[in-house]
Design a protein around this motif. Structure first.
Motif, PDB file in Angstrom:
ATOM      1  N   LEU A   1       0.767  -1.255   0.099  1.00 51.43           N
ATOM      2  CA  LEU A   1       0.164   0.038  -0.131  1.00 51.43           C
ATOM      3  C   LEU A   1       0.881   1.307  -0.022  1.00 51.43           C
ATOM      4  O   LEU A   1       1.899   1.244   0.562  1.00 51.43           O
ATOM      5  N   SER A   2       0.286   2.215  -0.503  1.00 51.36           N
ATOM      6  CA  SER A   2       1.133   3.681  -0.481  1.00 51.36           C
ATOM      7  C   SER A   2       0.954   4.075   0.687  1.00 51.36           C
ATOM      8  O   SER A   2      -0.025   3.798   1.453  1.00 51.36           O
ATOM      9  N   GLU A   3       1.661   5.506   0.862  1.00 48.43           N
ATOM     10  CA  GLU A   3       1.283   6.258   2.190  1.00 48.43           C
ATOM     11  C   GLU A   3      -0.221   6.674   2.179  1.00 48.43           C
ATOM     12  O   GLU A   3      -0.768   6.739   3.344  1.00 48.43           O
ATOM     13  N   ARG A   4      -0.693   7.189   1.013  1.00 47.41           N
ATOM     14  CA  ARG A   4      -2.059   7.557   0.998  1.00 47.41           C
ATOM     15  C   ARG A   4      -2.899   6.606   1.238  1.00 47.41           C
ATOM     16  O   ARG A   4      -3.959   6.777   2.208  1.00 47.41           O
ATOM     17  N   ASP A   5      -2.938   5.503   0.777  1.00 48.74           N
ATOM     18  CA  ASP A   5      -3.596   4.147   1.230  1.00 48.74           C
ATOM     19  C   ASP A   5      -3.568   3.972   2.855  1.00 48.74           C
ATOM     20  O   ASP A   5      -4.670   3.594   3.332  1.00 48.74           O
ATOM     21  N   ILE A   6      -2.291   4.154   3.538  1.00 51.11           N
ATOM     22  CA  ILE A   6      -2.340   3.886   4.655  1.00 51.11           C
ATOM     23  C   ILE A   6      -3.053   4.817   5.572  1.00 51.11           C
ATOM     24  O   ILE A   6      -3.828   4.469   6.508  1.00 51.11           O
ATOM     25  N   CYS A   7      -2.918   5.976   5.167  1.00 55.62           N
ATOM     26  CA  CYS A   7      -3.805   6.907   5.628  1.00 55.62           C
ATOM     27  C   CYS A   7      -5.357   6.872   5.746  1.00 55.62           C
ATOM     28  O   CYS A   7      -5.998   6.715   6.596  1.00 55.62           O
ATOM     29  N   SER A   8      -5.764   6.501   4.395  1.00 50.69           N
ATOM     30  CA  SER A   8      -7.268   6.189   4.339  1.00 50.69           C
ATOM     31  C   SER A   8      -7.771   5.088   4.863  1.00 50.69           C
ATOM     32  O   SER A   8      -8.987   4.948   5.406  1.00 50.69           O
ATOM     33  N   LYS A   9      -6.895   4.018   4.775  1.00 54.15           N
ATOM     34  CA  LYS A   9      -7.407   2.940   5.355  1.00 54.15           C
ATOM     35  C   LYS A   9      -7.180   2.409   6.899  1.00 54.15           C
ATOM     36  O   LYS A   9      -8.035   1.722   7.500  1.00 54.15           O
ATOM     37  N   TYR A  10      -6.296   3.055   7.468  1.00 52.14           N
ATOM     38  CA  TYR A  10      -5.923   2.860   8.970  1.00 52.14           C
ATOM     39  C   TYR A  10      -5.834   4.037   9.656  1.00 52.14           C
ATOM     40  O   TYR A  10      -6.503   3.843  10.702  1.00 52.14           O
ATOM     41  N   ILE A  11      -5.032   5.218   9.255  1.00 51.02           N
ATOM     42  CA  ILE A  11      -4.880   6.093  10.282  1.00 51.02           C
ATOM     43  C   ILE A  11      -6.216   6.980  10.349  1.00 51.02           C
ATOM     44  O   ILE A  11      -6.678   7.266  11.520  1.00 51.02           O
ATOM     45  N   THR A  12      -6.887   7.550   9.245  1.00 48.58           N
ATOM     46  CA  THR A  12      -8.051   8.122   9.268  1.00 48.58           C
ATOM     47  C   THR A  12      -9.339   7.396  10.018  1.00 48.58           C
ATOM     48  O   THR A  12      -9.949   8.226  11.336  1.00 48.58           O
ATOM     49  N   PRO A  13      -9.498   6.331   9.684  1.00 50.73           N
ATOM     50  CA  PRO A  13     -10.752   5.463  10.572  1.00 50.73           C
ATOM     51  C   PRO A  13      -9.925   5.459  12.060  1.00 50.73           C
ATOM     52  O   PRO A  13     -11.018   5.494  12.953  1.00 50.73           O
TER      53      PRO A  13
END
Length: 208
Positions: free
Chosen positions: A6-18
């Motif tokens: 996963l890209s950094e943006r994917d990590i943000c949207s799938k894990y950090i933001t939730p």
């Protein structure tokens, strides 16, 4: 799906933001992503004038619009949990933000800049990110704010119709001054360079 791919943006949207929204942070009012807070250094080479790279935080979390509490630096999962910490600490010092986090989607590494002694860093699971109230209570205790002082410190800025808000260094000057006034200090000196908006800063202090 392999998290390592996963890209950094994917990590943000799938894990950090939730994780943030599950902890009670309001996505519309309290969470800002990819926040550019400088225009970049002006670089002059003979007759050529260019801008350097902007400084940009992955996340800034606000208790209220004028009170940023948290900065988060995200990395993809090929990096360690704390890989973004040094960068985040640099941004937090510039922006005067007390709580600093780094994450790669596995967990968070927290650095508490309000602590004067003891262990400042700890690793916390994704589902245990602190709520806005928890971090604000920690900040209040560090600052020694009573209820009356808190009411003054948390007052909002004056918002103009064109959407203009204080720049980050103006916000720091305003907040520190208002906090000093709330604690009874009546002689305060602000030193700001030419062109940095002293009149606008003074107006916001008077308004609040």
């Amino acid at each position: 799906m392999n998290k390592k791919d996963l890209s950094e943006r994917d990590i943000c949207s799938k894990y950090i933001t939730p994780s943030l929204t599950n902890a009670g942070w309001d996505l519309e009012r309290q969470i800002r992503e990819e926040v550019s807070f400088t225009d970049g250094r002006i670089i002059v080479r003979k007759k050529m004038v260019t801008r350097g790279e902007r400084k940009r935080a992955d996340y800034i979390l606000y208790y209220k619009h004028n009170l940023p509490l948290v900065i988060i630096e995200a990395k993809d999962n090929k990096h360690s949990i704390g890989a973004g910490m040094q960068q985040a600490l640099g941004y937090a010092e510039i922006l005067d933000i007390p709580f600093v986090f780094s994450s790669n989607g596995d967990a968070f590494l927290e650095h508490d800049r309000t602590m004067q002694e003891g262990k400042k860093e700890r690793e916390i699971p994704l589902n245990k990110f602190p709520s806005p109230e928890q971090l604000w209570d920690r900040y209040k205790k560090t600052k020694g704010l009573n209820q009356k002082e808190e009411e003054i410190v948390t007052q909002e800025y004056f918002f103009e119709q064109d959407g203009k808000v204080p720049r980050y260094y103006q916000r720091i000057a305003i907040n520190r001054t208002v906090e000093a006034i709330a604690k009874g200090q009546n002689r305060i000196l602000l030193v700001m360079a030419t062109g940095t908006g002293k009149t606008y800063t003074a107006f916001q202090i008077i308004y609040r």
